[in-house]
Design an enzyme around this catalytic site. Structure first.
Site, short mmCIF file in Angstrom:
data_model
loop_
_atom_site.label_atom_id
_atom_site.label_comp_id
_atom_site.label_asym_id
_atom_site.label_seq_id
_atom_site.Cartn_x
_atom_site.Cartn_y
_atom_site.Cartn_z
N ASP A 91 0.89 -1.17 0.04
CA ASP A 91 -0.06 0.42 -0.02
C ASP A 91 0.73 1.29 -0.03
OD1 ASP A 91 -2.08 -1.64 0.28
OD2 ASP A 91 -2.81 -1.58 2.54
N ASP A 146 -11.34 -5.97 6.53
CA ASP A 146 -10.37 -7.60 5.92
C ASP A 146 -10.35 -7.77 7.87
OD1 ASP A 146 -10.16 -6.47 3.55
OD2 ASP A 146 -8.33 -6.02 3.98
#
Ligand code: RIB
Length: 293
Positions: free
Chosen positions: A13, A241
């Site tokens: 990320d 998540d």
């Protein structure tokens, strides 16, 4: 001991925080930048492993520095990495994240994650035993998701599909999957109608997450809302998540659905208190004041 297998994406990320999001054709100055391991699949695997379960990751990375970082991070979090294989000539997946106004916007470039094909996952699925849990998301090709759900349904494996990011799913896959865990936006797109109608059409299967308000499902008689937890938010990235990884752990512990969702809500609430998708994911030790483990 049965295990949890996550078949899905792994990324690095690239995170920017800014006071606002740039408009079309606009350049603005950001406040901060960092890189950190992410990808919905890897995040869910790390969330489940931190909560003490045996977790295997199946997916693909590039032969590059990001790939090495992704692999090392999974190992550091005690995720089994035998199913993580490099792919040549394709870079590792990346996610380009803007943090602003206490929420995120994400563009994912799947790259190596597109190489998670039915052929690639087959051998890993065949090695599983009845009752094992398989967790899936949608940053890998749709034919792989379909193949895995069908394999699980034919071979007594428990499948959880987190349909994020949203894309159209065949009705037969919705019928065959054991648990479907969209957030409200994904659920709206998927069922294009009333939430209550969708929940009652898929009792004990469709679980819609509502952020800090928790999650809802239908138990066959009535709608059940399982409350969430409010925390001071640093970064919401990875909360969904964490919910999914923790939900798989709760199924492994054979909690009933309501208790499983309470556990998943609690873990997800911790995740927003740290920066980065995995920064706030709790261990069992972290939540022991609020959960009798
Ligand atoms: O769900 C959060 C994740 O979505 C991030 O880690 C990013 O990689 C994107 O895939």
């Amino acid at each position: 001991m049965k295990k949890i297998t996550v078949i899905g994406s792994m990324s690095i990320d690239l995170v920017v925080s800014a006071s606002k999001r740039p408009g079309k054709g606009e350049t603005i100055l950001g406040d901060d930048f960092f890189t950190t391991p992410g990808g919905k699949g890897a995040n869910q695997a790390v969330a489940a492993a931190r909560l003490g379960e045996k977790v295997q990751m199946v997916g693909r990375i590039g032969e590059d520095d990001f790939g090495k970082e992704i692999y090392g991070n999974l190992k550091n979090n005690h995720v089994i990495v035998d199913g993580v294989e490099p792919v040549t000539h394709v870079p590792s997946g990346t996610a380009h994240i803007t943090l602003s106004e206490q929420d995120n916007s994400i563009i994912v470039v799947p790259s190596a994650n597109n190489e998670v094909t039915p052929d690639f996952v087959k051998k890993h699925l065949e090695a599983l035993t009845e009752g094992d849990i398989v967790l899936l998301q949608q940053e890998i090709p749709s034919e792989t998701v379909e193949y895995v759900v069908e394999f699980c349904s034919e071979n007594g494996l428990v499948s959880i599909l987190n349909p994020a990011p949203y894309r159209e799913i065949n009705k037969s896959i919705i019928e065959k999957v054991d648990y479907l865990t969209p957030n409200e936006t994904e659920s709206d797109e998927m069922f294009k109608g009333d939430l209550d109608d969708a929940l009652s059409a898929y009792p004990m299967k469709l679980i819609v997450t509502l952020g800090d308000k928790g999650a809802v499902y239908h138990n066959g008689k009535e709608k059940v809302q399982v409350d969430g937890f409010k925390r001071d938010v640093k970064d919401t990235t990875g909360a969904g998540d964490t919910f999914n990884g923790a939900f798989a752990v709760a199924l492994q512990k054979e909690y009933n659905l309501e208790k499983a969702l309470a556990f998943a809500n609690l873990a997800a609430s911790y995740s927003v208190t740290g920066m980065g998708a995995q920064g706030g994911m709790p261990t069992l030790e972290d939540i022991k004041g609020e959960w009798n483990v």
